[in-house]
Structure formats: C-alpha cells, structure tokens
Scaffold this active site. Structure first.
Site, short mmCIF file in Angstrom:
data_model
loop_
_atom_site.label_atom_id
_atom_site.label_comp_id
_atom_site.label_asym_id
_atom_site.label_seq_id
_atom_site.Cartn_x
_atom_site.Cartn_y
_atom_site.Cartn_z
N TYR A 42 -15.90 0.88 1.25
CA TYR A 42 -14.56 1.06 0.67
C TYR A 42 -13.49 0.54 1.64
CZ TYR A 42 -10.14 3.15 -0.55
OH TYR A 42 -8.80 3.30 -0.83
N PRO A 95 -0.10 1.54 5.06
CA PRO A 95 -0.75 2.69 4.41
C PRO A 95 -2.19 2.36 4.06
CG PRO A 95 0.61 1.48 2.85
CD PRO A 95 0.85 0.86 4.19
N SER A 124 -0.06 6.79 3.08
CA SER A 124 -0.43 6.42 1.71
C SER A 124 -0.18 7.57 0.74
CB SER A 124 -1.93 6.06 1.68
OG SER A 124 -2.40 6.00 0.35
N TYR A 147 2.69 5.03 -4.99
CA TYR A 147 2.11 4.53 -6.24
C TYR A 147 2.83 5.26 -7.36
CZ TYR A 147 -1.90 2.18 -4.07
OH TYR A 147 -2.70 1.32 -3.37
N THR A 173 4.46 0.09 -3.66
CA THR A 173 3.38 -0.88 -3.84
C THR A 173 3.45 -1.44 -5.26
OG1 THR A 173 2.05 0.24 -2.21
CG2 THR A 173 0.87 -1.20 -3.74
N LYS A 248 6.45 -3.71 -1.51
CA LYS A 248 5.20 -4.11 -0.82
C LYS A 248 4.28 -4.84 -1.79
CE LYS A 248 1.23 -2.10 1.68
NZ LYS A 248 0.07 -2.25 0.79
N HIS A 272 -2.39 -6.80 -0.26
CA HIS A 272 -3.13 -5.54 -0.30
C HIS A 272 -4.45 -5.66 0.47
CE1 HIS A 272 -2.87 -1.72 -2.86
NE2 HIS A 272 -3.94 -1.51 -2.12
N GLY A 326 -3.74 -2.66 8.75
CA GLY A 326 -4.46 -1.75 7.87
C GLY A 326 -5.83 -1.38 8.39
C1 FNR Z 1 -5.32 -0.28 1.78
N1 FNR Z 1 -4.06 -0.69 1.36
C2 FNR Z 1 -3.27 0.21 0.69
N2 FNR Z 1 -2.03 -0.17 0.28
C3 FNR Z 1 -1.21 0.69 -0.36
O1 FNR Z 1 -0.10 0.33 -0.69
N3 FNR Z 1 -1.64 1.97 -0.61
C4 FNR Z 1 -2.86 2.43 -0.24
O2 FNR Z 1 -3.21 3.57 -0.46
C5 FNR Z 1 -3.72 1.51 0.41
N4 FNR Z 1 -4.98 1.89 0.78
C6 FNR Z 1 -5.78 1.02 1.48
C7 FNR Z 1 -7.04 1.45 1.90
C8 FNR Z 1 -7.82 0.60 2.66
C9 FNR Z 1 -9.14 1.07 3.15
C10 FNR Z 1 -7.37 -0.71 2.98
C11 FNR Z 1 -8.19 -1.63 3.83
C12 FNR Z 1 -6.14 -1.13 2.54
C13 FNR Z 1 -3.53 -2.00 1.77
C14 FNR Z 1 -2.85 -1.90 3.13
O3 FNR Z 1 -1.65 -1.18 3.05
C15 FNR Z 1 -2.51 -3.27 3.70
O4 FNR Z 1 -1.81 -4.02 2.75
C16 FNR Z 1 -3.75 -4.06 4.16
O5 FNR Z 1 -4.75 -3.19 4.64
C17 FNR Z 1 -3.38 -5.06 5.24
O6 FNR Z 1 -4.46 -5.87 5.55
P1 FNR Z 1 -5.47 -5.63 6.77
O7 FNR Z 1 -4.65 -5.31 8.00
O8 FNR Z 1 -6.37 -4.51 6.38
O9 FNR Z 1 -6.17 -6.94 6.86
#
Ligand code: FNR
Length: 386
Positions: A42, A95, A124, A147, A173, A248, A272, A326
């Site tokens: 995940y 987040p 988040s 969200y 988001t 975002k 994302h 992230g």
């Molecule tokens: C996310 N991301 C994310 N974005 C958001 O707006 N709400 C959320 O709850 C989540 N949850 C989430 C869980 C996991 C496990 C990941 C990997 C990503 C996206 C996050 O905010 C962000 O945009 C990316 O993770 C950035 O990329 P990198 O740094 O993971 O490559």
C-alpha cells in the site's frame, strides 16, 4: 572513549542490524523486510503500470547542474517562509494516510520529528490519529489535508476541528474523485487493519473500512468521496474557514490559472505520488509550466519523487517555493519510528545544504533557473540568461 552502545535484544545495535543509513532511499528496503506485505505494498505502490512512479524519479535524473564557483559559501541560509510561517528549510512533509500501520506511534512520531526539524507536517484526512491527538504532541506548524466527502456536514465539522486544533492551512486534494487503480491493493484486498481507525472520522461512523472484493480503500472512496467536487467548492471551502487553501494536485498551466482565480493561497504540483492517473508526467517535468502560469501571484510547491537534496535544489531552480516528501516518511517510520523520520529530514537537509554550497548559493534566493539545465534546454530551447 567510544560511546556506550545501545544493544537490541539480539545483541546488535539497531545500526548494525540495518547497516549504516546514508540516504533516505535505504529505508525502503528495511520497511519491506519489516512490514506485512499488504501494508508495504500500500505504501510503495503506484497506479497501473507504475510508469509515472518510475518517471517521478527518472525525470530528476535528467536535470543537470550549472554550478557557480569561487563564491563564499561559508554561511548558508536555508530558512524560508510558507504562507507566512517561518521554517528551517524548504522541505516539508506531505500527507500520507494510515501511519500507524508502519509503527504504533504513527502520526505522533511524524509530528514530533517535523517539529524538531523546524518544518511543516501535513496531516492526512485518513490519518490513524485525529487532528486533536496530533495537536497534543506539542507545538509545531501543521497543515491539514482534506478529502471532500459527499456529506458536507462531515467536511465542515472536520475543517472546524482542524482549525480549532491549531492547524494553519488546508491542503485540498483535487486529484482523487475516484481512487487510482493500484493493482497491489486489489490483489491484497487491502483494508485498514481492524485494530486501527481513520481517527478523524471515528465519531462520525466513517472510521472503519470494510473488506471488499477489491481494494477496501477504493470501495471506501467510491462510497464516501464526492465526485462532483469542482472549482466552485474551493469558494465554498473558503466560506467555511479562514485557513488558507493550497490546491494539491495541479499539473497543468490551465489549472494553475484556475487555482489563482479561485483564490487559492498556493498550489502543490503533485501527481499523488503516482497513485492516481498513470502516464501523467513527473511532477518535476510539469513544474515549470505551472510556475509560469501562476505568474508569481501565489507560491507553487512540489511533491513526488523527492529523495535527494539535489532534487530539492532542482525543484527550487525551476520555481518551486518548497517541496514535500511522502514515502520516505512512511518507510522511515516502519524502520525506526520517530528517529527514522528525524534522520530522513536531517539527511535531506544536509544534502540540500551541500548542494547549495557546491552550486554556489548561500540563500534560497540565490538559486536560479540558470543553475540547472533540463532535457528541453538541451534539445534546443535557449538557455535562460546566458
Ligand atoms: C499518499 N498521498 C496522499 N495524498 C493526500 O492528499 N492524502 C492522503 O491521504 C495521501 N495518502 C498517501 C499515502 C501513501 C502511502 C502515499 C505514498 C502517498 C500522496 C502524498 O501526499 C504525496 O503526494 C506523494 O506521496 C509524494 O510523492 P512521494 O514523495 O511519495 O514520491
């Protein structure tokens, strides 16, 4: 005298067990060993072919430096302000949902590590700790990722709670009207473990995720998240909160212009973490068109694939006012809890400082478009200001 060594039960120091960690990417392999497959998948996976997931890293590697020399770099200032809040460096925490799957302390550990590093954590909506719980960990500048649920009363209550708990901005988001197709989660029938809840929604009867014949999260999103969300809802959100709103998930000039017109306080260029629409460009490739379209009227931030101090420098050279990370946070949480996140922030800070020194920059304002060149530049677009 050597320092006394803290031994784990197996007689090895944690460092011996893991080997010395010298960059943030190394936490991923440790997390993979430690976490149940469903949880690791995940955190790690992207949508469909994971083309964008790969590209988020690959695109950084195609940007090269034009460092300047013989500049006094004995003092380097990495401080900056984000929406008026002063932070120690332009590296913040994106987040990421459900951090207690990584370590029992979950979001608390992230909040404490961010605060110790003098930077911003974004919590988040789908955290396994509530806004109030995270606020109770101590002082710190925190943003709340939103969200938008079909039930707008739920959203209103949540936004008010975040504001009351001292959160300073909303990261709205906008790239998730439906959940991207993450095949690992489908195969694993991903679901939030039953001992955890989406804490912000616990009292609203929306904190649990049912098992389904698909990804449990995809089904949850289909049931609860409002697919009708549109630009007019940015205005609606402004009418229910005085917190500034960061949009975002913008990756085009067209939407950057709409974000400016909607009254957003800033833009986060994000795909994302490549978990939504596959075959969108890497965020670092989309950044410049968004920055150009925003015309300096609101700040533009970036997330996606930032793993090195050199990546931070490249993003700033292309006009970002700061970056968010992230996955490095969840992998470090899984490996070492709060200490891991502290270490991630420390390593990125040190790498970024070194990049500035070797690039000939002593403050963020010194970092310009001329310090890098991109593939586009090489393919004939004239270098800026030669
Ligand atoms: C996310 N991301 C994310 N974005 C958001 O707006 N709400 C959320 O709850 C989540 N949850 C989430 C869980 C996991 C496990 C990941 C990997 C990503 C996206 C996050 O905010 C962000 O945009 C990316 O993770 C950035 O990329 P990198 O740094 O993971 O490559």
């Amino acid at each position: 005298m050597p320092e006394p060594r803290l031994l784990s039960s197996a007689g090895f120091t944690n460092q011996e067990k893991m080997g010395e960690i010298t960059n943030v990417m190394e936490y991923q392999a440790i997390a993979k060993q430690k976490l149940p497959k469903m949880v690791y998948d995940y955190y790690a996976s992207g949508a469909e072919d994971e083309w964008t997931l790969n590209e988020n890293r690959e695109a950084f590697s195609k940007i090269l430096f034009r460092p300047r020399i013989l500049i006094d770099v004995s003092k380097i200032d990495m401080t900056t302000t984000v929406l008026g809040f002063k932070i120690s460096m332009p590296i913040m925490i994106a987040p990421t949902a459900m951090q207690k799957m990584a370590t029992p302390e979950g979001e608390y550990a992230t909040a404490r590590a961010a605060s110790a590093a003098g930077t911003i954590m974004t919590l988040s909506s789908w955290a396994t700790s509530s806004v109030e719980e995270v606020a109770s960990t101590g002082p710190g500048i925190r943003f709340f990722q939103l969200y938008v649920y079909k039930d707008r009363n739920v959203v209103e209550q949540l936004v008010r709670r975040a504001e009351r708990a001292g959160f300073k901005a909303i990261a709205l988001t906008v790239d998730t009207p439906r959940l991207g197709r993450r095949e690992a989660d489908i195969k694993n029938r991903f679901v939030l473990p039953p001992y955890l809840t989406l804490k912000n929604f616990e009292g609203l009867d929306l904190g649990k995720m049912d098992k389904s014949n698909d990804s449990g999260l995809a089904s949850y999103v289909a049931g609860q998240i409002d697919r009708t969300l549109s630009w007019k809802d940015v205005k609606w959100l402004q009418s229910i909160t005085s917190m500034p709103i960061l949009v975002k998930g913008v990756i085009t000039a067209e939407d950057a212009r709409l974000a400016v017109h909607s009254g957003a306080a800033g833009i986060i260029v994000s795909n994302h973490g490549a978990r939504q629409l596959d075959y969108v460009p890497a965020t670092i490739s989309a950044l410049e068109e968004v920055v150009t379209a925003a015309q300096g009227r609101i700040p533009v931030y970036l997330d996606g694939g930032v793993r090195r101090g050199t990546d931070v420098f490249k993003a700033l050279a292309l006009g970002a006012a700061g970056v968010f990370i992230g996955r490095p946070v969840v992998f470090a949480l899984a490996a070492e809890g709060e200490a891991g996140v502290r270490n991630v922030l420390r390593m990125l800070r040190e790498e970024f400082e070194l990049t500035m020194a070797l690039g000939g920059c002593t403050s963020l304002a010194d970092i310009t478009r001329s310090h890098i060149f991109t593939e586009g530049d090489r393919l004939g677009r004239p270098l800026p200001r030669l």
